[in-house]
Design a protein around this motif. Structure first.
Motif, PDB file in Angstrom:
ATOM      1  N   GLU A   1      55.908  70.768  69.056  1.00 55.27           N
ATOM      2  CA  GLU A   1      56.853  71.493  68.806  1.00 55.27           C
ATOM      3  C   GLU A   1      57.678  72.578  69.575  1.00 55.27           C
ATOM      4  O   GLU A   1      58.839  73.075  69.395  1.00 55.27           O
ATOM      5  N   HIS A   2      56.923  73.001  70.676  1.00 59.10           N
ATOM      6  CA  HIS A   2      57.138  74.124  71.637  1.00 59.10           C
ATOM      7  C   HIS A   2      57.637  73.422  73.087  1.00 59.10           C
ATOM      8  O   HIS A   2      57.621  74.212  73.848  1.00 59.10           O
TER       9      HIS A   2
ATOM     10  N   ILE B   1      70.459  71.187  73.772  1.00 58.48           N
ATOM     11  CA  ILE B   1      70.248  69.752  73.153  1.00 58.48           C
ATOM     12  C   ILE B   1      69.007  69.911  72.335  1.00 58.48           C
ATOM     13  O   ILE B   1      68.686  69.381  71.158  1.00 58.48           O
ATOM     14  N   LEU B   2      67.950  70.342  73.257  1.00 63.83           N
ATOM     15  CA  LEU B   2      66.635  70.503  72.798  1.00 63.83           C
ATOM     16  C   LEU B   2      66.662  71.509  71.629  1.00 63.83           C
ATOM     17  O   LEU B   2      65.817  71.133  70.601  1.00 63.83           O
ATOM     18  N   ASP B   3      67.366  72.516  71.789  1.00 64.00           N
ATOM     19  CA  ASP B   3      67.226  73.293  70.617  1.00 64.00           C
ATOM     20  C   ASP B   3      67.859  72.911  69.349  1.00 64.00           C
ATOM     21  O   ASP B   3      67.344  73.164  68.264  1.00 64.00           O
ATOM     22  N   ARG B   4      69.078  71.843  69.274  1.00 66.10           N
ATOM     23  CA  ARG B   4      69.503  71.229  68.276  1.00 66.10           C
ATOM     24  C   ARG B   4      68.664  70.126  68.029  1.00 66.10           C
ATOM     25  O   ARG B   4      68.754  69.480  67.014  1.00 66.10           O
ATOM     26  N   LYS B   5      67.666  69.661  68.685  1.00 63.46           N
ATOM     27  CA  LYS B   5      66.553  68.613  68.322  1.00 63.46           C
ATOM     28  C   LYS B   5      67.200  67.246  68.308  1.00 63.46           C
ATOM     29  O   LYS B   5      67.103  66.626  67.119  1.00 63.46           O
TER      30      LYS B   5
ATOM     31  N   ASN C   1      63.438  61.296  72.477  1.00 62.82           N
ATOM     32  CA  ASN C   1      63.984  61.262  70.836  1.00 62.82           C
ATOM     33  C   ASN C   1      62.919  62.380  70.263  1.00 62.82           C
ATOM     34  O   ASN C   1      61.903  62.538  70.484  1.00 62.82           O
ATOM     35  N   PRO C   2      63.619  63.223  69.459  1.00 62.29           N
ATOM     36  CA  PRO C   2      62.943  64.094  68.402  1.00 62.29           C
ATOM     37  C   PRO C   2      62.079  63.267  67.509  1.00 62.29           C
ATOM     38  O   PRO C   2      62.421  62.173  66.981  1.00 62.29           O
TER      39      PRO C   2
ATOM     40  N   PHE D   1      59.959  63.786  63.924  1.00 63.05           N
ATOM     41  CA  PHE D   1      59.938  64.844  62.590  1.00 63.05           C
ATOM     42  C   PHE D   1      58.724  64.420  61.870  1.00 63.05           C
ATOM     43  O   PHE D   1      58.627  63.332  61.705  1.00 63.05           O
ATOM     44  N   LEU D   2      57.872  65.223  61.135  1.00 64.11           N
ATOM     45  CA  LEU D   2      57.305  64.927  60.232  1.00 64.11           C
ATOM     46  C   LEU D   2      57.813  64.472  58.823  1.00 64.11           C
ATOM     47  O   LEU D   2      59.028  64.679  58.812  1.00 64.11           O
ATOM     48  N   PRO D   3      57.111  63.792  57.999  1.00 68.83           N
ATOM     49  CA  PRO D   3      57.611  63.142  56.793  1.00 68.83           C
ATOM     50  C   PRO D   3      58.444  64.277  55.866  1.00 68.83           C
ATOM     51  O   PRO D   3      59.496  64.180  55.322  1.00 68.83           O
ATOM     52  N   ASP D   4      57.955  65.516  56.156  1.00 67.64           N
ATOM     53  CA  ASP D   4      58.663  66.539  55.282  1.00 67.64           C
ATOM     54  C   ASP D   4      60.068  67.177  56.185  1.00 67.64           C
ATOM     55  O   ASP D   4      60.529  68.324  55.651  1.00 67.64           O
ATOM     56  N   GLY D   5      60.256  66.543  57.321  1.00 71.15           N
ATOM     57  CA  GLY D   5      61.479  67.028  58.032  1.00 71.15           C
ATOM     58  C   GLY D   5      61.048  68.045  59.127  1.00 71.15           C
ATOM     59  O   GLY D   5      61.987  68.365  59.954  1.00 71.15           O
ATOM     60  N   THR D   6      59.778  68.405  59.211  1.00 77.20           N
ATOM     61  CA  THR D   6      59.555  69.430  60.435  1.00 77.20           C
ATOM     62  C   THR D   6      59.507  68.727  61.704  1.00 77.20           C
ATOM     63  O   THR D   6      59.026  67.936  61.808  1.00 77.20           O
ATOM     64  N   PHE D   7      60.008  69.547  62.707  1.00 82.06           N
ATOM     65  CA  PHE D   7      60.154  69.044  63.803  1.00 82.06           C
ATOM     66  C   PHE D   7      59.010  69.155  64.378  1.00 82.06           C
ATOM     67  O   PHE D   7      57.995  70.197  64.372  1.00 82.06           O
ATOM     68  N   ALA D   8      58.480  67.953  65.234  1.00 84.36           N
ATOM     69  CA  ALA D   8      57.107  67.957  65.825  1.00 84.36           C
ATOM     70  C   ALA D   8      57.017  67.949  67.145  1.00 84.36           C
ATOM     71  O   ALA D   8      56.079  67.711  67.844  1.00 84.36           O
ATOM     72  N   GLY D   9      58.362  67.691  67.825  1.00 80.96           N
ATOM     73  CA  GLY D   9      58.226  67.458  69.299  1.00 80.96           C
ATOM     74  C   GLY D   9      59.185  66.496  69.758  1.00 80.96           C
ATOM     75  O   GLY D   9      59.640  65.921  68.869  1.00 80.96           O
ATOM     76  N   TYR D  10      59.032  66.143  70.884  1.00 82.72           N
ATOM     77  CA  TYR D  10      59.837  64.862  71.428  1.00 82.72           C
ATOM     78  C   TYR D  10      58.836  63.876  72.061  1.00 82.72           C
ATOM     79  O   TYR D  10      57.706  64.161  72.615  1.00 82.72           O
ATOM     80  N   ILE D  11      59.520  62.448  71.934  1.00 82.40           N
ATOM     81  CA  ILE D  11      58.892  61.454  72.535  1.00 82.40           C
ATOM     82  C   ILE D  11      59.773  61.040  73.623  1.00 82.40           C
ATOM     83  O   ILE D  11      60.988  60.727  73.048  1.00 82.40           O
TER      84      ILE D  11
END
Ligand code: ADP
Length: 389
Positions: free
Chosen positions: A55-56, A100-104, A128-129, A131-141
């Motif tokens: 996520e960082h 773009i990364l900031d906006r995920k 592609n960003p 997201f975890l099931p609860d919508g938390t940003f987890a990073g990019y793939i």
């Protein structure tokens, strides 16, 4: 971490999945492990390069295609270390990605990346960003493919298309003016032959010799036009390979060919010291000769022609100029005069077929340059052309 070996970062990833109170954690971990293995198998079998960030936006996963490509293992690429492989000129492009990364958001991007053999390759990347099931940003793939060959083919194709369009336009223009100009003497020949026939039919042959002279004149003109056309088409078809050419010599020869013309018209030709360039000496003689010939031909009635030939050295080309003190050209005709058979005067005032400048243009273009004119009516014209160093 081994290349291509995907490990969940337990504390922050699994920690964010909500696990029901009574869930069998061992079973869940087993399922996760199986899913992880499946991902690893898929990712490593893929010819596409795949990476993941946390996520960082720190990279912690690279598949086998990536590590095979860069020749560096995951540990050497982790975090932002992989950026060391990006072409220095392309690093600044990554700044444009930041918002773009900031906006995920999803993005596509191209940059050059160093391959294990020391070659920079063009990489097309899709991020592609996650997201975890609860919508938390987890990073990019991200997935990347090497598009170097495709880009090179695109450039070649684009150049070929441009060249084809240019030669098509030239052909159309050529066919139009050539047929138009060849029609004119042909029409004259036909009408005089018909007249001769009519006169003979009527038994009146007094003027037949006069009419035959017109027929001969018309055929001569057609012959001259066809010869000029041949010359024109030979510039690209029959050009000599380029070699070192001393333009001082070229100009000496061009002036020698025009000796009679220069003397008859009391012309003065001033030539500055010229460089040595790569080119086709035969065509370069022709180029200067045509320009000097025109500079003399299109003189004013009251002044003797003075022609100045100069050169300016630029960064990657030479700019030549042939200046005269002749009748000049109106600016609306600046482009037209370089088109085959286009003339601004009729044959009675100034002889010619209107092909000289079209040949000059072709020669200059074959030498990778451009030709143009600047002029003031009744004051004189300067023809400029460039030639690549
Ligand atoms: P031609 O000399 O056979 O007419 P060119 O292609 O050499 O054919 O020139 C085309 C036309 O451009 C000329 O008919 C003339 O009107 C104009 N032109 C060319 N050179 C000059 C010049 N130095 N000064 C004035 N007009 C010129």
């Amino acid at each position: 971490m081994e290349a291509g070996n995907f490990k969940l970062k337990e504390n922050h990833v699994i920690g964010q999945i909500s696990v029901p109170e009574n869930a069998d954690v061992t079973l869940l971990k087993g399922l996760l492990k199986e899913s992880e293995n499946r991902f690893n198998l898929l990712a490593d079998a893929s010819p596409i390069m795949i990476w993941m960030t946390d996520e960082h936006n720190q990279c912690y996963y690279f598949n086998k295609s990536w590590t095979d490509f860069t020749g560096r293992n995951v540990a050497a690429e982790a975090g932002t270390a992989w950026l060391q492989g990006v072409h220095p000129d392309d690093l600044k492009l990554f700044n444009t990605l930041e918002p773009i990364l900031d906006r995920k958001e999803k993005y596509t991007f191209e940059y050059r990346l160093l391959r294990h053999d020391g070659q920079y390759r063009f990489i097309h990347e899709i991020g592609n960003p996650r997201f975890l099931p609860d919508g938390t940003f987890a990073g990019y793939i991200g997935s990347c493919i090497d598009v170097t060959e495709a880009r090179a083919t695109e450039v070649i194709l684009a150049n070929q298309a441009k060249e084809l369009m240019r030669s098509n336009e030239e052909l159309e223009q050529f066919a139009y003016v050539a047929s138009h100009d060849l029609q004119e003497p042909l029409r004259m020949i036909l009408s005089y032959v018909q007249l001769i026939q009519k006169n003979i039919d009527q038994g009146d042959t007094k003027r037949v010799n006069e009419f035959i002279a017109y027929v001969i004149e018309g055929t001569g003109r057609m012959q001259a036009l066809i010869n000029d056309l041949l010359q024109f088409s030979r510039v690209t078809r029959k050009g000599n390979p380029f070699a070192q050419v001393d333009l001082n010599e070229v100009l000496k020869i061009a002036v020698t060919h025009l000796t009679a013309r220069i003397q008859e018209n009391n012309a003065v030709v001033n030539i500055s010291p010229m460089p040595v360039i790569m080119g086709d000496s035969f065509q370069l003689i022709r180029l200067f000769q045509n320009l000097i010939d025109n500079a003399i031909k299109f003189k004013t009635i009251s002044t003797n022609p003075i022609i100045d030939i100069n050169v300016k050295e630029k960064e990657d080309e030479y700019e030549f100029s042939v200046r005269d003190n002749g009748i000049g050209i109106e600016d609306k005709f600046y482009n037209r005069i370089f088109v085959i058979f286009q003339r601004l005067h009729n044959r009675k005032d100034y002889e010619g077929t209107g092909i000289g400048l079209a040949i000059c243009k072709k020669i200059v273009e074959r030498h990778g340059g451009e030709i143009w004119v600047e002029s003031e009516k009744d004051k004189g014209s300067t023809f400029y052309f460039t030639i690549k160093k």
